[in-house]
Structure formats: C-alpha cells, structure tokens
Design a protein around this motif. Structure first.
Motif, mmCIF file in Angstrom:
data_model
loop_
_atom_site.group_PDB
_atom_site.id
_atom_site.type_symbol
_atom_site.label_atom_id
_atom_site.label_comp_id
_atom_site.label_asym_id
_atom_site.label_seq_id
_atom_site.Cartn_x
_atom_site.Cartn_y
_atom_site.Cartn_z
ATOM 1 N N GLY A 217 0.771 -1.232 0.000
ATOM 2 C CA GLY A 217 0.000 0.000 0.000
ATOM 3 C C GLY A 217 0.799 1.277 0.000
ATOM 4 N N VAL A 218 2.080 1.197 -0.386
ATOM 5 C CA VAL A 218 2.935 2.382 -0.433
ATOM 6 C C VAL A 218 3.304 2.659 -1.888
ATOM 7 N N MET A 219 3.063 3.875 -2.341
ATOM 8 C CA MET A 219 3.410 4.222 -3.715
ATOM 9 C C MET A 219 4.917 4.112 -3.933
ATOM 10 N N ALA A 220 5.308 3.575 -5.074
ATOM 11 C CA ALA A 220 6.727 3.444 -5.412
ATOM 12 C C ALA A 220 6.878 3.446 -6.924
ATOM 13 N N CYS A 221 8.013 3.957 -7.386
ATOM 14 C CA CYS A 221 8.272 4.050 -8.825
ATOM 15 C C CYS A 221 8.324 2.667 -9.464
ATOM 16 N N LYS A 222 7.896 2.601 -10.706
ATOM 17 C CA LYS A 222 7.990 1.354 -11.459
ATOM 18 C C LYS A 222 9.339 1.282 -12.176
ATOM 19 N N VAL A 223 9.779 0.043 -12.421
ATOM 20 C CA VAL A 223 11.127 -0.211 -12.925
ATOM 21 C C VAL A 223 11.060 -1.129 -14.143
#
Length: 248
Positions: free
Chosen positions: A123-129
């Motif tokens: 549930g924590v926003m994070a950049c996609k890779v």
C-alpha cells in the motif's frame, strides 16, 4: 561524450579526459552534475537534444574510482526545449525524465524491481522499474554498458497513476523540519511557482505547542494535512527491508 558531465555546479576544477581514470575522485562540490546534450536511439526511433547528466553518490563515486563506464545517469527529454522549440514537450513514450540505475552492489539486478513492488504490495506508492540494455558512445565508438534498471521519476506520473490524486509539490528536502528555510526544500516540479505553503503548514503544525498542551488536537490537525497512516506504512516497509539510502 566528455566527462565534464560529472563536474558539479560552481566547480573550478576539471574532470580529465574521456577515459575515467582508476582511483580518480569525482568533484565533491555541492550540487547536481550538469546536463549535456545527447542523442538517444531505441529501435528505429531517435530523440535529439536530450539532457544527459550523471547522478548518485556512492554508486557514482564507486564506479568512477574503479574506472568503470557503467555509471548511473538521468535523461531529461525536454531539458533544452527553451533553446530548441522543435523539441518542445519531447517525451520518451510519455516520459519526460528517466533515471538509469546500474545495480551498483547488486549482482542479482533484482533489488530495485522487487523492492518497489514490495512497497506497492503493502500500500505504499513506489516508482515502477524496467530493464534496458544500454550502449553509449563516449567519443571513441560505442561501448556496451550492460543492463540498467530504468526508473520513472516520482514527480511525473507516479502519484497520479497510483493514487488517482492530483499531484502537488514534490520536494527533495534537506531540513530538520523545525523551521522553514526555502533553500532546504529543492523543488522537483513547479519550480516557476514560489508556492511553499504546503510544507510551511506542515512545519508549523509539527512544531505547534499543541503537541504538548493538547496532544489530541495536535494529532487531529496533523492528520488533516499529512497522511500519517501512509507514512507509517512506508516506515514499516522501509525499515524491514533495511533501506540505507533514505529517511527513517
């Protein structure tokens, strides 16, 4: 491409040559490396006058001192649009800026990919890779720099696509959050707007005397402007994975 891209703003020293010398330190002057123009190709497509700059700290210095060409860098596709109207709003498949991480200290090439997914799963926003094979011409012909993990930037698409909320200011702070000093809150977007009202309100609320005199009211006012639950989820995941390159 010259190694002057490694020189920091305000530096009077020079970065030698085209070949990164083994054991030579990077310039330690405060600030980000400068952008230089580059041409980017992917398949049959070409992007011209793209901003290229080195990035990082330990990963950049470690690679540089070892004489390795696989250096961390950023691309900004419209960096030179003011001087070149023909590239106005130039994008790479919709992206204005991308960060290229060489997986320094990670022979598995999995940490960035797996950990950002772990954040999102909790549930924590994070950049996609994504993974890209990178070939660079340093001025002496093309050199295969291997596989990079390419990361989207926080300030562009991430917040809106993952939360559905309109994005406000994104900062890269160097503050103890006890008082507001504008120079300690580097804006990553909305640079032309001198609006720091959001972070000013946060600092005022954090340091309000209500924290001692009326703790319940202080919590209520803080939660009205700051997503405390989201931040606690971030801290929980971040501390569990042992992230050594962040707050908390």
């Amino acid at each position: 491409m010259e190694w002057r891209t490694a020189r920091k703003f305000g530096s009077a020293s020079s970065i030698p040559g085209v070949t990164p010398p083994v054991g030579a330190p990077l310039d330690a002057v405060y600030g980000d490396p400068i952008f230089v123009q580059a041409q980017i190709k992917q398949g049959d497509l070409t992007w011209k006058k793209v901003g290229f700059r080195l990035k990082g700290n330990a990963s950049l210095n470690g690679s540089w001192r070892s004489g390795i060409y696989k250096l961390p860098f950023k691309l900004k596709f419209d960096e030179w649009e003011d001087q070149n109207p023909d590239i106005k709003n130039q994008r790479f498949y919709g992206f204005q800026e991308l960060s290229f991480a060489p997986s320094y200290g990670d022979d598995s090439f999995l940490r960035e990919k797996l950990l950002t997914q772990l954040f999102r799963n909790n549930g924590v926003m994070a950049c996609k890779v994504a993974y890209y094979k990178v070939v660079i011409d340093f001025g002496q012909g093309f050199r295969n720099c291997g596989v990079y993990q390419v990361i989207e930037t926080v300030e562009e698409h991430m917040i809106e696509t993952q939360s559905g909320k309109k994005m406000g200011n994104v900062y890269k702070p160097e503050s103890n959050m006890q008082q507001f000093i504008s120079s300690q809150f580097e804006k990553q977007n909305n640079q032309t707007l001198a609006d720091y009202s959001d972070v000013k309100q946060l600092i005022t609320t954090l340091n309000s005397p209500l924290r001692v005199s009326d703790n319940a009211q202080w919590k209520k006012e803080l939660e009205a402007i700051f997503d405390v639950k989201e931040f606690l989820r971030y801290l929980a995941v971040n501390n569990t994975v042992g992230n050594w390159d962040s707050y908390g």
